[in-house]
Write a protein that holds these residues in place. Structure first.
Motif, PDB file in Angstrom:
ATOM      1  N   ASP A 129      -7.549  -0.915  -8.788  1.00 64.34           N
ATOM      2  CA  ASP A 129      -8.516  -0.677  -8.623  1.00 64.34           C
ATOM      3  C   ASP A 129      -8.660   1.204  -9.275  1.00 64.34           C
ATOM      4  OD1 ASP A 129      -9.723  -2.229  -6.906  1.00 64.34           O
ATOM      5  OD2 ASP A 129      -9.290  -0.592  -5.235  1.00 64.34           O
ATOM      6  N   LYS A 177      -8.585  -9.016   4.437  1.00 67.21           N
ATOM      7  CA  LYS A 177      -9.676  -8.517   3.288  1.00 67.21           C
ATOM      8  C   LYS A 177     -11.175  -9.763   3.839  1.00 67.21           C
ATOM      9  CE  LYS A 177     -11.855  -7.516  -0.546  1.00 67.21           C
ATOM     10  NZ  LYS A 177     -11.187  -7.392  -2.390  1.00 67.21           N
ATOM     11  N   ASP A 224       0.961  -1.149   0.049  1.00 67.79           N
ATOM     12  CA  ASP A 224      -0.250  -0.451  -0.137  1.00 67.79           C
ATOM     13  C   ASP A 224       0.764   1.535  -0.057  1.00 67.79           C
ATOM     14  OD1 ASP A 224       0.924   0.257   2.389  1.00 67.79           O
ATOM     15  OD2 ASP A 224      -0.845  -0.193   3.731  1.00 67.79           O
ATOM     16  N   LYS A 249      -6.182   1.840  -0.484  1.00 64.75           N
ATOM     17  CA  LYS A 249      -7.933   1.422  -0.617  1.00 64.75           C
ATOM     18  C   LYS A 249      -8.291   2.827  -0.457  1.00 64.75           C
ATOM     19  CE  LYS A 249      -8.556  -1.882  -2.151  1.00 64.75           C
ATOM     20  NZ  LYS A 249      -9.963  -2.052  -3.164  1.00 64.75           N
ATOM     21  N   ASN A 250      -7.946   4.100   0.853  1.00 63.59           N
ATOM     22  CA  ASN A 250      -7.977   5.329   0.754  1.00 63.59           C
ATOM     23  C   ASN A 250      -7.359   5.995   1.019  1.00 63.59           C
ATOM     24  OD1 ASN A 250     -10.375   3.801   2.574  1.00 63.59           O
ATOM     25  ND2 ASN A 250      -8.859   3.025   3.911  1.00 63.59           N
ATOM     26  N   PRO A 251      -7.203   6.748  -0.662  1.00 64.20           N
ATOM     27  CA  PRO A 251      -6.775   7.657  -1.430  1.00 64.20           C
ATOM     28  C   PRO A 251      -7.084   8.901  -0.577  1.00 64.20           C
ATOM     29  CG  PRO A 251      -8.211   6.779  -2.731  1.00 64.20           C
ATOM     30  CD  PRO A 251      -8.627   6.426  -1.854  1.00 64.20           C
ATOM     31  N   GLY A 252      -5.135  10.254  -0.386  1.00 60.77           N
ATOM     32  CA  GLY A 252      -5.732  10.921  -0.579  1.00 60.77           C
ATOM     33  C   GLY A 252      -5.410  11.864  -1.742  1.00 60.77           C
TER      34      GLY A 252
END
Ligand SMILES: Cc1ncc(COP(=O)(O)OP(=O)(O)O)c(N)n1
Ligand SMILES: Cc1nc(C(=O)O)sc1CCOP(=O)(O)O
Ligand SMILES: [Mg+2]
Length: 512
Positions: free
Chosen positions: A373, A440, A324, A345-348
């Protein structure tokens, strides 16, 4: 013999159906099928039909008492993992079986697959006409799936079935009124010349499973065999869609390899030829946008659909860490790892810059670097490849990915998704989740190594990647199942010593 994981007992399947004295259909076909799937078959006979390969001479249904006593004896000692129901000869038998199932379900609910046989393949009526109505009310709601052929669909739904749209509408109507999934078997009609297509409608989505028509006279027992093969696969724990495609492949294999010409003087029985391990027997699962789907009334965006993506440079992709951060990419690239994935998974706001840095690292170390993704940014930044999940395939512009020359990896979870993903001919196929993982929640999509081996055998020359809960201890069994690559998150990023973990994985994997 396959065994139940928890109790280590053989897996039991029941067939509640008619006996075919000619040994081609009914109970006889079901027992051969259960055996081929490694299950122990039990029977409750509803009628002793007098048949041979030329036709049906008599039905001879059993009394309700005889039917009930068989079912009760089985319940006491041989509880089923799945049940196939075939011929129920009259209304009373339908009601008796429905009542029995309701009681059985108080102990445990088991999948029931019902092939609503009314007429033999020779054209002879097998069940009284009142049984269909009774089944709709009393039995269908207890079944997970019913498997009518086109004639049975037409009569049960009381709707026309000429053409794909009418078949879908009739299946939807039957599904709603019977509250059960419907698999319409297409062996009695060709919507496209040379193809036999089955339609699955489960109340949420429809799927066409398309196989090549095999010119064989030996088709007696195909419907019985299909439904008992689905029941066997459900007993093995396969989800319904996987069970349907494997069962269809089993029937196709029997048609292709069956050597039954010399049995009797009429239409011979379908062959029972063991586990379907050949891709050529599996149906094509049509996907949205695919031009082939149009003949079956399937919608989809042809502007974004594409198949045949740029190849990777090796069939065995070796150790494939999924990380990641760009820091992890660089650390692993320095150790000589060549296949890597950036999974953010939690992009800024810095997502684009991170993907640009990742692509630069990829170029510097000559990596096969896949971006998870974020396919638009992957194209923009000129990445080596993207990795997409099944849901992403509905929205991603595959044509743009292909046009830009990016490689494509696709996630799959089971046979059905594998066939679906294979329609796109991606650069690699990922198969997961092999084991439970904390990374996950995949708890309802676990495959295990035995199923992995069956899936991998279908595509021996295709780049395959296994993922999910794989660690150093489990990797040898995963590799032995026939994949050339293992993708790992925690086994590398949470290892006490990641350098040591990478070295040990690489020693175990093809290509070192
Ligand atoms: C190699 C590999 N296989 C499977 C996955 C899972 O991808 P996806 O289904 O898109 O799920 P997310 O990773 O996005 O949660 C993967 N990333 N890599
Ligand atoms: C991201 C992911 N996808 C999976 C799939 O089956 O599609 S399993 C998985 C998690 C893999 O992590 P770990 O190696 O820590 O088990
Ligand atoms: Mg994804």
């Amino acid at each position: 013999m396959n065994r139940n994981d928890m109790q280590n007992k053989p897996i039991v399947c029941w067939s509640i159906a008619g006996s075919d004295s000619g040994g081609g259909a009914g109970i006889q076909a079901d027992l051969l099928t259960f055996a081929d799937f490694g299950c122990h078959g039990c029977t409750a006979i509803t009628a002793n039909t007098a048949q041979n390969t030329t036709g049906v001479a008599a039905i001879n249904r059993v009394s309700l008492e005889a039917l009930r006593s068989q079912l009760q004896a089985l319940q006491r000692d041989l509880f089923p993992a799945a049940i196939k129901i075939g011929l129920l000869a009259n209304r009373e038998q339908v009601i008796a079986v429905a009542q029995f199932l309701r009681e059985l379900f108080r102990v445990a609910k088991v999948p029931v697959i019902y092939d609503p046989v009314a007429v033999a393949s020779s054209g002879a009526a097998l069940a009284e006409s009142s049984s269909g109505e009774a089944a709709l009310d009393a039995l269908f709601p207890l079944c997970e799936l019913i498997t009518p052929n086109l004639h049975e669909l037409e009569s049960l739904a009381r709707a026309p079935v000429a053409g794909a749209e009418q078949i879908v509408a009739a299946a939807q109507q039957l599904q709603q009124s019977g509250d059960t999934a419907v698999l319409v078997t297409g062996g009695h009609g060709e919507l496209v010349e040379g193809e036999i297509a089955d339609l699955l409608w489960d109340g949420e989505r429809s799927d066409w499973f398309v196989g090549d028509k095999i010119a064989s006279e030996n088709t007696h027992g195909t419907g019985c065999t299909l439904s008992s093969a689905i029941a066997a696969c459900r007993a093995l724990g396969y989800p319904l869609r996987d069970a349907c495609v494997v069962a269809k492949a089993y029937v196709q294999r029997g048609l292709r390899l069956g050597d039954t010409d010399a049995i009797g003087s009429g239409a011979g029985p379908l062959g029972h030829c063991g586990w379907p391990g050949d891709l050529q027997d599996f149906p094509q699962v049509l996907v949205p946008g695919d031009v082939r789907g149009r003949s079956y009334g399937q919608a989809g965006n042809i502007d974004t659909f594409a198949r045949g993506f740029a190849p990777v440079d090796a069939c065995a992709l070796g150790l494939y860490p999924v990380v990641d951060s760009v820091e992890w990419l660089e650390k692993l690239a320095e150790l000589g790892v060549r296949t890597l994935q950036l999974r953010i998974k939690n992009p800024g706001d810095d997502l684009k810059s991170l993907i640009q840095q990742a692509v630069e690292i990829g170029e510097r170390y000559n990596l096969r670097l896949f971006i998870n993704d974020h396919w638009q940014l992957a194209i923009e930044c000129g990445a080596y490849g993207v990795h997409l999940g099944q849901e992403d395939l509905q929205t991603a512009d595959l044509k743009a990915i292909k046009r830009a020359g990016l490689r494509l990896g696709i996630s799959t979870h089971g046979f059905y998704e594998l066939l679906r993903a294979h329609r796109y001919r991606p650069s690699y196929l990922a198969l997961g989740a092999i084991y439970a993982t904390d990374t996950k929640d995949m708890s309802d999509q676990l495959q295990g190594v035995e199923k992995l081996a069956h899936m991998a055998a279908l595509l021996p020359d295709y780049p395959l990647v296994a993922i999910g809960g794989i660690n150093l201890k489990r990797a040898p069994a995963v590799v032995a199942a026939g994949v050339g690559s293992v993708a790992v998150v925690s086994a590398v990023t949470k290892a006490e010593n990641y350098r040591e973990a990478v070295r040990a994985f690489r020693a175990l994997l093809p290509g070192g």
